[in-house]
Design an enzyme around this catalytic site. Structure first.
Site, mmCIF file in Angstrom:
data_model
loop_
_atom_site.group_PDB
_atom_site.id
_atom_site.type_symbol
_atom_site.label_atom_id
_atom_site.label_comp_id
_atom_site.label_asym_id
_atom_site.label_seq_id
_atom_site.Cartn_x
_atom_site.Cartn_y
_atom_site.Cartn_z
ATOM 1 N N PHE A 123 4.325 9.919 -2.693
ATOM 2 C CA PHE A 123 4.951 8.593 -2.663
ATOM 3 C C PHE A 123 4.461 7.828 -3.888
ATOM 4 C CE2 PHE A 123 4.551 4.119 -0.997
ATOM 5 C CZ PHE A 123 5.872 3.885 -0.638
ATOM 6 N N LEU A 125 4.658 4.517 -5.678
ATOM 7 C CA LEU A 125 4.973 3.086 -5.752
ATOM 8 C C LEU A 125 4.005 2.395 -6.718
ATOM 9 C CD1 LEU A 125 6.324 0.451 -4.591
ATOM 10 C CD2 LEU A 125 4.557 0.457 -2.826
ATOM 11 N N ALA A 130 0.615 -3.017 -10.829
ATOM 12 C CA ALA A 130 1.354 -3.388 -9.605
ATOM 13 C C ALA A 130 0.763 -2.613 -8.438
ATOM 14 C CB ALA A 130 2.846 -3.080 -9.766
ATOM 15 N N SER A 132 -1.310 -4.434 -5.156
ATOM 16 C CA SER A 132 -0.960 -5.296 -4.021
ATOM 17 C C SER A 132 0.385 -5.980 -4.260
ATOM 18 C CB SER A 132 -2.055 -6.361 -3.827
ATOM 19 O OG SER A 132 -3.247 -5.747 -3.398
ATOM 20 N N ILE A 157 -1.671 8.343 -7.283
ATOM 21 C CA ILE A 157 -0.660 9.032 -6.467
ATOM 22 C C ILE A 157 -1.279 10.229 -5.735
ATOM 23 C CG2 ILE A 157 1.617 10.154 -6.475
ATOM 24 C CD1 ILE A 157 1.468 7.044 -7.204
ATOM 25 N N ASP A 240 5.012 0.854 6.598
ATOM 26 C CA ASP A 240 4.756 0.424 7.986
ATOM 27 C C ASP A 240 4.299 1.626 8.820
ATOM 28 O OD1 ASP A 240 5.338 -2.215 7.526
ATOM 29 O OD2 ASP A 240 7.364 -2.148 8.369
ATOM 30 N N GLY A 340 -32.807 9.541 8.039
ATOM 31 C CA GLY A 340 -32.869 10.243 6.754
ATOM 32 C C GLY A 340 -31.884 11.400 6.677
ATOM 33 N N GLU A 363 -2.724 2.295 1.053
ATOM 34 C CA GLU A 363 -1.571 1.882 1.896
ATOM 35 C C GLU A 363 -1.655 0.396 2.236
ATOM 36 O OE1 GLU A 363 0.427 4.487 4.323
ATOM 37 O OE2 GLU A 363 -0.049 6.225 3.086
HETATM 38 N N1 CAA Z 1 10.128 -3.643 6.160
HETATM 39 C C1 CAA Z 1 11.351 -3.887 5.634
HETATM 40 N N2 CAA Z 1 11.570 -4.853 4.709
HETATM 41 C C2 CAA Z 1 10.514 -5.570 4.294
HETATM 42 C C3 CAA Z 1 9.219 -5.360 4.795
HETATM 43 C C4 CAA Z 1 9.043 -4.353 5.781
HETATM 44 N N3 CAA Z 1 7.838 -4.093 6.304
HETATM 45 N N4 CAA Z 1 8.359 -6.213 4.193
HETATM 46 C C5 CAA Z 1 9.097 -6.950 3.346
HETATM 47 N N5 CAA Z 1 10.393 -6.556 3.413
HETATM 48 C C6 CAA Z 1 11.537 -7.138 2.698
HETATM 49 C C7 CAA Z 1 11.595 -8.650 2.937
HETATM 50 O O1 CAA Z 1 12.316 -8.960 4.114
HETATM 51 C C8 CAA Z 1 12.291 -9.146 1.686
HETATM 52 O O2 CAA Z 1 13.692 -8.946 1.808
HETATM 53 P P1 CAA Z 1 14.732 -10.204 1.838
HETATM 54 O O3 CAA Z 1 14.513 -10.904 0.529
HETATM 55 O O4 CAA Z 1 16.065 -9.557 1.987
HETATM 56 O O5 CAA Z 1 14.299 -11.022 3.015
HETATM 57 C C9 CAA Z 1 11.807 -8.200 0.609
HETATM 58 O O6 CAA Z 1 11.360 -7.014 1.289
HETATM 59 C C10 CAA Z 1 10.675 -8.780 -0.202
HETATM 60 O O7 CAA Z 1 9.616 -9.067 0.698
HETATM 61 P P2 CAA Z 1 8.470 -10.118 0.387
HETATM 62 O O8 CAA Z 1 9.097 -11.394 -0.121
HETATM 63 O O9 CAA Z 1 7.597 -10.216 1.570
HETATM 64 O O10 CAA Z 1 7.719 -9.410 -0.851
HETATM 65 P P3 CAA Z 1 6.390 -9.797 -1.605
HETATM 66 O O11 CAA Z 1 6.587 -9.507 -3.033
HETATM 67 O O12 CAA Z 1 5.957 -11.175 -1.226
HETATM 68 O O13 CAA Z 1 5.309 -8.681 -1.116
HETATM 69 C C11 CAA Z 1 3.696 -7.547 0.270
HETATM 70 C C12 CAA Z 1 4.990 -8.424 0.128
HETATM 71 C C13 CAA Z 1 3.567 -7.427 1.756
HETATM 72 C C14 CAA Z 1 2.467 -8.207 -0.305
HETATM 73 C C15 CAA Z 1 3.944 -6.171 -0.398
HETATM 74 O O14 CAA Z 1 4.001 -6.281 -1.811
HETATM 75 C C16 CAA Z 1 2.894 -5.146 -0.018
HETATM 76 O O15 CAA Z 1 2.961 -4.575 1.070
HETATM 77 N N6 CAA Z 1 1.932 -4.870 -0.919
HETATM 78 C C17 CAA Z 1 0.982 -3.766 -0.698
HETATM 79 C C18 CAA Z 1 1.553 -2.487 -1.249
HETATM 80 C C19 CAA Z 1 0.906 -1.274 -0.672
HETATM 81 O O16 CAA Z 1 0.677 -1.177 0.524
HETATM 82 N N7 CAA Z 1 0.663 -0.300 -1.528
HETATM 83 C C20 CAA Z 1 0.142 0.956 -1.074
HETATM 84 C C21 CAA Z 1 0.464 2.000 -2.077
HETATM 85 S S1 CAA Z 1 0.884 3.545 -1.427
HETATM 86 C C22 CAA Z 1 -0.547 4.315 -1.007
HETATM 87 O O17 CAA Z 1 -1.615 3.790 -1.008
HETATM 88 C C23 CAA Z 1 -0.252 5.677 -0.513
HETATM 89 C C24 CAA Z 1 -1.264 6.696 -0.701
HETATM 90 O O18 CAA Z 1 -1.126 7.485 -1.606
HETATM 91 C C25 CAA Z 1 -2.379 6.884 0.271
#
Ligand code: CAA
Length: 381
Positions: A123, A125, A130, A132, A157, A240, A340, A363
């Site tokens: 995955f 992202l 970029a 948080s 990643i 999620d 220890g 995540e």
């Molecule tokens: N499900 C569906 N849609 C969602 C959602 C969700 N859980 N959360 C937000 N959205 C939608 C919103 O409804 C919004 O849509 P609309 O404009 O149509 O209403 C759109 O997405 C934008 O949402 P926000 O305005 O809330 O976005 P934001 O820029 O304010 O950010 C955040 C929100 C929650 C901080 C988000 O950026 C976030 O979760 N950041 C953390 C990222 C993360 O978890 N990264 C992990 C990397 S992967 C990893 O670690 C994997 C690994 O390898 C182990």
């Protein structure tokens, strides 16, 4: 709400437990010490069907629910959190977006290989700037010759270099934030992908985490997941349920630590009696057990909620926050019980502490989980 395991869930738990005890446990120490990606364990887990838990049966998977997924990840993480996170990322954020958002043709093309473990998923992202703030991606996807050209770099990643497929988020409308992001499935063999060397980390030494670069990487339009502009929502939905998996990984780490602390408290004698007879150790054991149980019930409740098709964004963040903070506390306390010996790398306790730290970070950091929880609560009428 009924939260007892069904006969099918009990069966998958037994299967995962046997695999973890017989195959994972004996390999865990060497995987950590040698920083070795455990391909042999991934292959054995594939043969048992553990890589296709969430894939529908019609595409070659087991078609099981998220509670079963959580149980499998917990059982594996009890002995090896590296192996658990490889399978977890493959199953949740790597494969599930295709099952949820793919067209029938995309599912037919990719899911059978992912379910059988013929291909591992990743995955993509996060970027260097970029993390948080996941909506402000610099990787671009520009329309070219009936497809897209991806340019940019992804950071941290998991499964990089081992993955046959990457779910990649890139800006099709740069500068538009969340609305300008689209999701793509990119083949690991695509000549436009370059994977950097695995990072040296504090823990999770068996899990490969690298930078992944996209240089004029050509992706056909048919490999876009969802509509243009849907990519951020695809990523958020994937995260999620990914957070259920990370919670399960944290519970496995904590349960493994508690098991070892209990065994040690029974055997280790000081002042003429087992240290488990002292209330100071009993207090630690009780507090650890409460945290493990509470984290497990919270995780199971969130998984069941997801499986009922109800909104579970807030619950997933609550679960991830509580389970991973608990894993950090429990592994540290369990190490203290071993004194220890806990501090020596020849025992698994120090490894568990090093591995648990990652769960509070990836995540979505636990600070971001609090943002999600508070926003959802404040938004609710
Ligand atoms: N499900 C569906 N849609 C969602 C959602 C969700 N859980 N959360 C937000 N959205 C939608 C919103 O409804 C919004 O849509 P609309 O404009 O149509 O209403 C759109 O997405 C934008 O949402 P926000 O305005 O809330 O976005 P934001 O820029 O304010 O950010 C955040 C929100 C929650 C901080 C988000 O950026 C976030 O979760 N950041 C953390 C990222 C993360 O978890 N990264 C992990 C990397 S992967 C990893 O670690 C994997 C690994 O390898 C182990």
């Amino acid at each position: 709400m009924e939260l007892a395991l069904s006969p099918e869930q009990e069966e998958i738990r037994r299967l995962a437990h046997d695999f973890a005890v017989k195959e994972v446990k004996p390999r865990a120490q060497a995987i950590d010490q040698d920083h070795e990606f455990p391909q042999d364990l991934v292959d054995k887990a594939s043969q048992l069907g553990l890589l296709g838990i969430l894939v529908p049966e019609e595409y070659g998977g087991a078609g099981l629910d998220h509670l079963s997924f959580a149980i499998v990840i917990e059982e594996i993480a009890r002995f090896c959190a590296s192996t658990a996170v490889i399978i977890d990322v493959h199953t949740s954020v790597g494969t599930e977006p295709i099952a949820l958002f793919g067209t029938a043709e995309q599912k037919r093309r990719w899911l059978p290989d992912l379910a059988s473990g013929k291909r591992l998923a990743a995955f993509a992202l996060t970027e260097a700037d970029a993390g948080s703030d996941a909506a402000h991606l610099k990787t671009t996807a520009t329309r070219r010759d009936g497809g897209y050209e991806l340019n940019g770099a992804k950071m941290f990643i998991t499964n990089a270099g081992h993955a046959g497929l990457y779910v990649v988020m890139a800006a099709t409308a740069p500068g538009k934030g969340a609305e300008g992001i689209s999701a793509f499935v990119v083949e690991g063999a695509n000549p436009g992908i370059t994977v950097g060397p695995p990072f040296e980390k504090m823990g999770l030494n068996g899990s490969a985490i690298s930078e992944v670069r996209f240089d004029r990487c050509q992706v056909p339009s048919t490999d876009r997941l969802g509509m243009e502009g849907d990519g951020f929502k695809v990523a958020m939905r994937a995260l999620d349920s990914g957070r259920i998996g990370i919670s399960a990984q944290a519970i496995g780490l904590a349960q493994g630590a508690l098991d070892d602390a209990l065994a040690y408290a029974r055997e280790r004698k000081q002042f003429g009696k087992p240290i488990g007879d002292f209330q100071t150790i009993q207090n630690k054991i009780a507090d650890m057990a409460v945290k493990v149980s509470a984290a497990r019930w919270l995780t199971w409740a969130t998984a069941a909620r997801c499986d009922r098709g109800e909104a579970f964004t807030k619950e997933a963040s609550m679960t991830k926050l509580f389970a991973t903070d608990s894993a950090m506390e429990v592994t540290l306390e369990a190490l203290q019980v071993l004194g220890g010996y806990g501090y020596l790398e020849e025992y698994p306790m120090a490894r568990r502490v090093r591995d648990a730290k990652a769960c509070q970070i990836y995540e979505g950091t636990n600070q971001i989980q609090r943002v999600v929880i508070a926003r959802e609560l404040l938004r609710a009428s």
